[in-house]
Every structure is written in C-alpha cells, then in structure tokens.
Design a protein around this motif. Structure first.
Motif, PDB file in Angstrom:
ATOM      1  N   MET A  46       0.842  -1.200   0.000  1.00 12.77           N
ATOM      2  CA  MET A  46       0.000   0.000   0.000  1.00 12.77           C
ATOM      3  C   MET A  46       0.877   1.250   0.000  1.00 12.77           C
ATOM      4  N   ARG A  47       1.902   1.241   0.826  1.00 10.81           N
ATOM      5  CA  ARG A  47       2.831   2.385   0.865  1.00 10.81           C
ATOM      6  C   ARG A  47       3.461   2.594  -0.512  1.00 10.81           C
ATOM      7  N   GLN A  48       3.869   1.485  -1.103  1.00 10.30           N
ATOM      8  CA  GLN A  48       4.493   1.546  -2.419  1.00 10.30           C
ATOM      9  C   GLN A  48       3.503   2.081  -3.459  1.00 10.30           C
ATOM     10  N   PHE A  49       2.292   1.589  -3.401  1.00  8.59           N
ATOM     11  CA  PHE A  49       1.284   2.015  -4.376  1.00  8.59           C
ATOM     12  C   PHE A  49       0.985   3.513  -4.260  1.00  8.59           C
ATOM     13  N   LEU A  50       0.750   3.978  -3.021  1.00  9.78           N
ATOM     14  CA  LEU A  50       0.442   5.403  -2.832  1.00  9.78           C
ATOM     15  C   LEU A  50       1.596   6.264  -3.352  1.00  9.78           C
ATOM     16  N   PHE A  51       2.809   5.766  -3.166  1.00 10.64           N
ATOM     17  CA  PHE A  51       3.990   6.508  -3.614  1.00 10.64           C
ATOM     18  C   PHE A  51       4.157   6.427  -5.133  1.00 10.64           C
ATOM     19  N   ASP A  52       4.044   5.231  -5.689  1.00  5.33           N
ATOM     20  CA  ASP A  52       4.209   5.062  -7.142  1.00  5.33           C
ATOM     21  C   ASP A  52       3.177   5.875  -7.914  1.00  5.33           C
ATOM     22  N   ALA A  53       1.947   5.886  -7.392  1.00  5.69           N
ATOM     23  CA  ALA A  53       0.872   6.614  -8.071  1.00  5.69           C
ATOM     24  C   ALA A  53       1.155   8.117  -8.081  1.00  5.69           C
ATOM     25  N   PHE A  54       1.975   8.567  -7.135  1.00  8.44           N
ATOM     26  CA  PHE A  54       2.407   9.967  -7.071  1.00  8.44           C
ATOM     27  C   PHE A  54       3.636  10.197  -7.958  1.00  8.44           C
ATOM     28  N   ARG A  55       4.553   9.265  -7.906  1.00  6.26           N
ATOM     29  CA  ARG A  55       5.805   9.433  -8.636  1.00  6.26           C
ATOM     30  C   ARG A  55       5.623   9.380 -10.154  1.00  6.26           C
ATOM     31  N   LYS A  56       4.708   8.548 -10.612  1.00 10.78           N
ATOM     32  CA  LYS A  56       4.557   8.410 -12.070  1.00 10.78           C
ATOM     33  C   LYS A  56       4.127   9.732 -12.705  1.00 10.78           C
ATOM     34  N   PRO A  57       3.010  10.346 -12.273  1.00 11.53           N
ATOM     35  CA  PRO A  57       2.645  11.623 -12.909  1.00 11.53           C
ATOM     36  C   PRO A  57       3.684  12.720 -12.660  1.00 11.53           C
ATOM     37  N   LEU A  58       4.381  12.619 -11.544  1.00 10.35           N
ATOM     38  CA  LEU A  58       5.428  13.612 -11.276  1.00 10.35           C
ATOM     39  C   LEU A  58       6.555  13.499 -12.307  1.00 10.35           C
ATOM     40  N   PHE A  59       7.040  12.282 -12.510  1.00  6.81           N
ATOM     41  CA  PHE A  59       8.148  12.089 -13.457  1.00  6.81           C
ATOM     42  C   PHE A  59       7.700  12.321 -14.898  1.00  6.81           C
ATOM     43  N   GLU A  60       6.443  11.998 -15.182  1.00  6.69           N
ATOM     44  CA  GLU A  60       5.946  12.249 -16.547  1.00  6.69           C
ATOM     45  C   GLU A  60       6.102  13.720 -16.906  1.00  6.69           C
ATOM     46  N   ARG A  61       5.904  14.569 -15.916  1.00 11.40           N
ATOM     47  CA  ARG A  61       6.048  16.014 -16.161  1.00 11.40           C
ATOM     48  C   ARG A  61       7.490  16.480 -15.997  1.00 11.40           C
ATOM     49  N   LEU A  62       8.142  15.934 -14.990  1.00 16.94           N
ATOM     50  CA  LEU A  62       9.516  16.374 -14.706  1.00 16.94           C
ATOM     51  C   LEU A  62      10.470  16.027 -15.858  1.00 16.94           C
ATOM     52  N   GLN A  63      10.126  15.022 -16.650  1.00 17.63           N
ATOM     53  CA  GLN A  63      11.012  14.686 -17.768  1.00 17.63           C
ATOM     54  C   GLN A  63      11.037  15.798 -18.824  1.00 17.63           C
ATOM     55  N   HIS A  64      10.073  16.740 -18.719  1.00 14.59           N
ATOM     56  CA  HIS A  64      10.087  17.883 -19.638  1.00 14.59           C
ATOM     57  C   HIS A  64      10.570  19.143 -18.931  1.00 14.59           C
ATOM     58  N   SER A  65      11.185  18.976 -17.785  1.00  6.16           N
ATOM     59  CA  SER A  65      11.667  20.120 -17.004  1.00  6.16           C
ATOM     60  C   SER A  65      12.670  20.955 -17.805  1.00  6.16           C
ATOM     61  N   SER A  66      12.707  22.243 -17.496  1.00  8.55           N
ATOM     62  CA  SER A  66      13.694  23.110 -18.155  1.00  8.55           C
ATOM     63  C   SER A  66      15.101  22.802 -17.622  1.00  8.55           C
ATOM     64  N   ASP A  67      15.174  22.122 -16.494  1.00 10.82           N
ATOM     65  CA  ASP A  67      16.473  21.692 -15.984  1.00 10.82           C
ATOM     66  C   ASP A  67      16.815  20.349 -16.627  1.00 10.82           C
ATOM     67  N   LYS A  68      17.798  20.370 -17.506  1.00  9.28           N
ATOM     68  CA  LYS A  68      18.079  19.187 -18.335  1.00  9.28           C
ATOM     69  C   LYS A  68      18.480  17.969 -17.501  1.00  9.28           C
ATOM     70  N   GLN A  69      19.228  18.219 -16.426  1.00  9.27           N
ATOM     71  CA  GLN A  69      19.690  17.098 -15.610  1.00  9.27           C
ATOM     72  C   GLN A  69      18.516  16.426 -14.884  1.00  9.27           C
ATOM     73  N   LEU A  70      17.663  17.234 -14.291  1.00 10.98           N
ATOM     74  CA  LEU A  70      16.484  16.656 -13.619  1.00 10.98           C
ATOM     75  C   LEU A  70      15.598  15.952 -14.634  1.00 10.98           C
ATOM     76  N   ALA A  71      15.472  16.547 -15.813  1.00  7.30           N
ATOM     77  CA  ALA A  71      14.644  15.934 -16.861  1.00  7.30           C
ATOM     78  C   ALA A  71      15.190  14.555 -17.216  1.00  7.30           C
ATOM     79  N   ALA A  72      16.504  14.464 -17.334  1.00 13.52           N
ATOM     80  CA  ALA A  72      17.116  13.185 -17.721  1.00 13.52           C
ATOM     81  C   ALA A  72      16.920  12.123 -16.627  1.00 13.52           C
ATOM     82  N   ILE A  73      17.113  12.519 -15.382  1.00 18.68           N
ATOM     83  CA  ILE A  73      16.926  11.543 -14.286  1.00 18.68           C
ATOM     84  C   ILE A  73      15.457  11.101 -14.235  1.00 18.68           C
ATOM     85  N   ALA A  74      14.547  12.068 -14.427  1.00 18.49           N
ATOM     86  CA  ALA A  74      13.120  11.743 -14.385  1.00 18.49           C
ATOM     87  C   ALA A  74      12.744  10.788 -15.517  1.00 18.49           C
TER      88      ALA A  74
END
Lengths: 95, 249, 315
Positions: free
Chosen positions: B96-124
């Motif tokens: 449950m902990r993993q699910f609540l976290f993953d469900a948050f991380r996925k939409p976060l990284f989906e957006r962060l991969q387009h970040s203006s910060d290239k390094q954060l975008a790449a890690i995301a």
C-alpha cells in the motif's frame, strides 16, 4: 503441498529480435500476469530478454522418452534429406 | 536558500528512504519470486537516489558528493515525505505504501522529464520507466489483496487506514515548489495530484477497499520534521560513516 | 510397453552417463540417483536462500551507495539462484513447498558457513571472497553434471556469480589498504571465516559417504579434498597480495608439489554446526520459517484472486 502453493509455470525468453523464445526454467505464480512479471524479475535481471512467454507446467504435453526410438530414429536413415548426401563435381559453385 | 538544491534533495530523499525500507525485505519476502521483485524495486530506488543526490551536490557547490549527502546529514536535513519512512509492517502495508507513492511518482516524473532543468529531466525520464513498472506491480498487488480473501481485504484496508494520513505530505507545496514551477523546473503539483487521485480511486474500486473517512493529515517531511521512525532509519543508514569517519570503503 | 528388468535399465543408464549423455527429467533413472540429486540440489538451494540472511544483515548499514547497490544485487542473485535450483528439484518430482518445509523442520541441511554471524562490514568482504570463492570451486564442475536441468541451472548460477567473489575481494582489498582500523577489521573477518570456508568442502574424502557413487554418476567430478586443496592454493597468494595473514600456523608452501599444506580442520566444530549447534542455526531457520508463515495469507489471497478472475472470465 499446502493449498496455498502457487502453480508452477515454464518460462520462455526471446533474447533478441530475430531469435525464437527459448526455455529458461520455471517459477511459481498465482496467475499468468504474475508469472510474466516474476519471470521478468527472476530471469531477465541481466538484460537476457525482450519478450517472455509463460505456460503452466501442467499444460505442457511432452513426448515419451521411452518412445524416442520409434519417434526419432526413423529420420536417421533418411540421409537423402541432407545436402551432404549428394555429390557435386568440382568446379560447380553456388549450390 | 538554494531552491534547486532543496527541490532536488526532496526528490532524492524520497527514493533514498523508501529504498532503505524496501531493502529491509531482502531475504524475508512472502515467496522467493516476490523477494526478488521487492529487491528490484529497492535497487531502482537506490539508483534514483544516487542520481538525484549527485546532482543536488553539484547544484549546492560545496563539494558534497552523493555519499556525503546520503550518509552525513542531520535528521532535520532529510526532506523525504513522511509516507516513505513508515515501517514496512506486513506485506500489505508495504504494498500500500508503495502504491500510494508510485501513483504519485509516475505523474510527477511524466512532467519532470520535460523540465527546463536538463539534468532533472534526464533523471526523471530514466526513473519514469522504473516507476511505471513499480506502479504496475504495486497496484496489481493492492487489487489482488483487496479482492482476495476476507483476511487480505481486511489487512489491505487496515494498511490504507494507517497510511492515508501521510498522503497529503506528498503534495505539500511551499515557496520552493512555487519558485521551481515559475522557472519551469518543477511541474504543477495540482495536476500531479489530479492524476494521483484518479489512479488511487480506480485501483481502490477494483480492490474493493475504501478511503477512510478520517481526514486527519500529517505533514512536515519536506521541512525535515519527521516521525520517530526516521531517527532509527538514520542510525542504521549512517552507522558506518559515523562510527568510522573519513574513510574510503 | 515392454517390461525391461531394472538391471538392464541401470546398465543402459550408466552407459549414457559414461558416454557423457545428459539425463533429462522424464528419462528413466535409478531411484537412488533421483534421491541423491534431490538431496544435493535442495541442500544447495537452501544454502543460497539461507545465505541471503548473513549478508542481508548489512544491507541497511552498507557504508556507501555503491556498496549498498552491489550488496542488494548480490543477495538478490542468491534468491535467484535458490529459485533456479528449486526449479531443478521440481523436475525430479520434488515439490518446492515440501522441500522448503524440510529445511524448516531441520530435516534438510544447508551449508554450515551461514550459521556464523556477520558482525562487521568486513564480513561482507570475507564472505564474497572466501565463501563465494569456495562455492565457485564447488560449482564450476557441477556445470558438467550428468543431470541436465541441474547442469543448466549451474551454468546460469556460475555466470552470475562471477561478480560475487570479485566484489568481496574488492571490499577486502579496500579495507586491507585502508586505515589501521579498517585493516584490523579485514584481518578479523579473515580470521573468523577462514576455517569455516575450508569446512565448506565437506568432510575429508575418507569420511565422505556419498562421494564414490556420486563420482560414478557424474554428479560430482572432484572429491572434497581435491577441491579444498585447490581453494587453499589459489586463496593464500591472494591474501598475501593484499597484506592479510591466513590464520594457520601450519600453513606451508611445498615448492616440489607447488601446493600448500595446511593445518588440521576442527571437525568437532564442523559436526556441531551441522547438527544445529552453530552460533546462528536457530536464527537462520527461524527467519526463513517466519518469512514463510508471514507470507501465508499473501499466497492464499493471490490464489483466491486468481480463481475469482478465472471464474469471471469464463462466465
């Protein structure tokens, strides 16, 4: 075996495009989807695969090793099925 | 305050501390196959933490590398969300902990991969692939346990009842987030929340479990104010570096 | 089907073995061969799984992120190896859960080395270097074992294990070349793990009751003492190279044979640990039993869910 033991599945992995799936081993899983995921974690940790097939072990129907003679030896005598059976004179190439 | 450092550290610590928790499972999983799966998740998280921490160290410019940041900060300097430091409990609690976290991380990284910060975008971008798989795995387990037996339904419902109060902390946004968002570095948290909410609603429905009516909220992780569990995590995590300072391993 | 007599079947079976033709799961095999394999492979599988615990003990305390990731990956590999090996026993008709229950009841054995505690970080180095080193010596010949599924599992295991020993040696080398505290930690780990590592090869050949038959069946290719000697011969120079001392005052290099002679192994200790009286026997088996018991409701739920979904699909 307790009633809670998961069924056994056979796992087949395609290592890269262009090759067929090959049997790599077995694992236990409650359903097919879990079997695929478990196979991913168990058998492709070092990038060994790009595609996975699973089949429940009980559904594999295999030939009987005691019938191997009858099944496979008749083919041994049919050497004319192999290109090495035929003589090609020297000087003939591309054949 | 170096806001980019602060923002990156929050991302890093979520991965670091959850990775720590998941690694506690290694050798104790409910079945061998799942033991291996849990360790894969732990490994992904430790890898993400390493990338984020290394970058945080760069942006900070004080010559602290990923290890210095992972092992040698004081408790109030860790900025992970409260959810990830919660104890493993039973397998249902962990999933449950993993699910609540993953469900948050996925939409976060989906957006962060387009970040203006290239390094954060790449890690995301790299982490997103891992996170998608984690979410698939954890959501399937939440559904399986929810719609499994009466006992498993009760246990996963209990897990949700326990952990739900820590979910607002995931979406806690302050001046750090605002500034990062203005610079086009961080995504809009409201949009991330909307996606998260849709995922959890859908999965809980499939799992036949219910969001608890008690809306009590716990926050503080992003400000470094943690639960009592955190000190024990750090005692283990930092043991070698504290007991034998300034050595190479 | 024609009724062969057992003697004839056994003769043909041995003929195949002698010709290095692998035995496959559905082939006829003597019952003793099957039982010997089940015993050996399941012991091996149990060793992998119990072996996760002493190293798992240090995952949350690994000194840096690189070491943490490496240790996680290594312990995870051990779970994988246990699984490959349980799979091999299942091809012989040994159900995995039953096999595991035999471990929990104390009926089945596993490598005694894992009954020693890991008390310092250097033990991660010592285990990788010595224990995995000894394991590899045992395992490489098993890749040519006469039983197909076991041999194939071992090929996979050996391929994956090649990094295990290296990472252990790397840890030891780092410590041995580090501060005085680190070097002392490394020497202490070597002192504690050296003799148990030599015991890993099993009793002396004269005492070993299974060896002769196993060699004839090509389940085993070398005797315990041969492998032990090989291990000593390769490991001693490695210790010297990184400046650590093997804790054996009788250790001597024989220039004539090119081999080391070494002191007497404490077989009393060995048998005590095998019997269950080692420092961690109880903790190890308890931890595994607890993992199984705590997972019972999870496995039950997954089965119940699978059945429900199958019904839904067919409805």
């Amino acid at each position: 075996m307790s009633k809670n033991e998961w069924p056994l599945w056979e796992v087949f992995i395609r290592s890269k495009q262009g090759l067929s799936h090959k049997h790599v081993g077995s694992l236990r899983a409650a359903d097919a989807q879990m079997a695929v995921e478990n196979a991913r974690d168990v058998y492709t940790r070092r990038s060994e695969g790009i595609s996975i097939w699973v089949i429940e072990s009980k559904d594999v129907y295999a030939s009987d090793p005691t019938e191997a003679d009858a099944l496979f030896e008749p083919a041994d005598s049919k050497v004319y099925r192999h290109p090495t059976f035929y003589d090609v004179p020297d000087g003939i190439s591309h054949m | 305050m170096n806001t980019l450092f602060e923002y990156t550290i929050r991302l890093a610590d979520d991965s670091l501390i959850l990775g720590h928790r998941m690694s506690e499972w290694c050798g104790h999983g409910p079945i061998l196959e799942e033991d291996i799966a849990l360790t894969n998740i732990a490994l992904d998280l430790v890898g993400q933490a390493t990338s984020f921490l290394a970058y945080a160290g760069e942006t900070e410019g004080k010559k602290r590398d990923a290890d210095a940041l992972a092992f040698l900060r004081f408790d109030r300097e860790y900025k992970n969300a409260l959810l990830v430091e919660q104890p493993n409990g039973d397998f249902g609690m962990t999933m449950m902990r993993q699910f609540l976290f993953d469900a948050f991380r996925k939409p976060l990284f989906e957006r962060l991969q387009h970040s203006s910060d290239k390094q954060l975008a790449a890690i995301a971008e790299k982490s997103l692939k891992e996170t998608k798989y984690h979410l698939k795995h954890s959501s399937e387990w939440v559904i399986r346990l929810g719609d499994g037996t009466e006992e498993s339904n009760g246990r996963i419902q209990d897990a949700l009842n326990t952990l739900w109060r820590y979910t607002p902390d995931l979406f806690y946004a302050d001046e750090v987030d605002q500034e990062m968002q203005q610079q086009g570095i961080a995504p809009d948290m409201a949009a991330v929340y909307a996606d998260w909410n849709a995922t959890v609603q859908h999965v809980f429905q499939e799992a036949t479990i219910e969001i608890p009516s008690n809306n009590w909220k716990q926050t503080g992780g992003r400000k470094g104010l943690h639960s009592e569990h955190m000190g024990h995590i750090l005692a283990e995590l930092q043991y070698m570096q504290r007991a034998y300072p300034n050595m190479e391993w | 089907m024609k009724d062969f007599d057992t003697a004839e079947l056994e003769r043909k079976f041995q003929e195949k073995i002698d010709k290095d033709i692998k035995i496959e799961p559905k082939d006829w095999m003597p019952d003793d061969y099957r039982q010997t394999l089940i015993r050996q492979i399941s012991q091996h599988a149990h060793s992998e799984i119990v072996g996760m615990l002493p190293e798992g003990n240090w995952i949350t305390r690994a000194p840096n992120l690189r070491r943490k990731a490496v240790l996680l990956a290594k312990v995870q590999d051990e779970a994988g190896h246990g699984l490959y090996l349980y799979s091999a026993t299942e091809t012989l008709g040994a159900d995995r859960e039953q096999t595991i229950d035999d471990l929990h009841s104390g009926k089945a054995k596993y490598s005694s080395i894992f009954n020693y505690p890991t008390v310092s970080w250097a033990d991660m180095g010592a285990i990788g270097w010595l224990v995995d080193g000894a394991a590899i010596m045992n395992q490489v010949p098993l890749c040519r074992c006469s039983y197909g599924p076991y041999a194939r599992a071992m090929v996979r295991v050996c391929k994956e294990e090649s990094f295990h020993q290296r990472q252990g040696f790397e840890i030891m080398m780092q410590l041995a070349g580090g501060t005085p505290e680190q070097k002392a930690m490394a020497q202490d780990a070597l002192n504690r793990f050296w003799w148990p590592s030599l015991m890993m090869f099993g009793p002396n050949d004269a005492e070993s009751k299974h060896t002769a038959q196993s060699v004839k069946w090509k389940i085993k290719r070398h005797t315990n003492d041969e492998l032990r000697q090989q291990f000593v011969d390769v490991t001693v120079p490695q210790a010297e190279m990184i400046g650590l001392t093997i804790p054996d005052k009788d250790l001597k290099f024989n220039a004539e044979t090119g081999k080391y002679s070494y002191g007497e192994i404490d077989w009393t200790e060995f048998w005590e640990v095998v019997k269950g009286n080692g420092p961690c026997n109880k903790e190890r088996v308890d931890a595994r039993r607890k993992a199984k018991e705590n997972g019972e409701w999870v496995r039950e739920a997954a089965n119940a869910f699978a059945q429900k979904r199958a019904l839904k699909k067919s409805a």
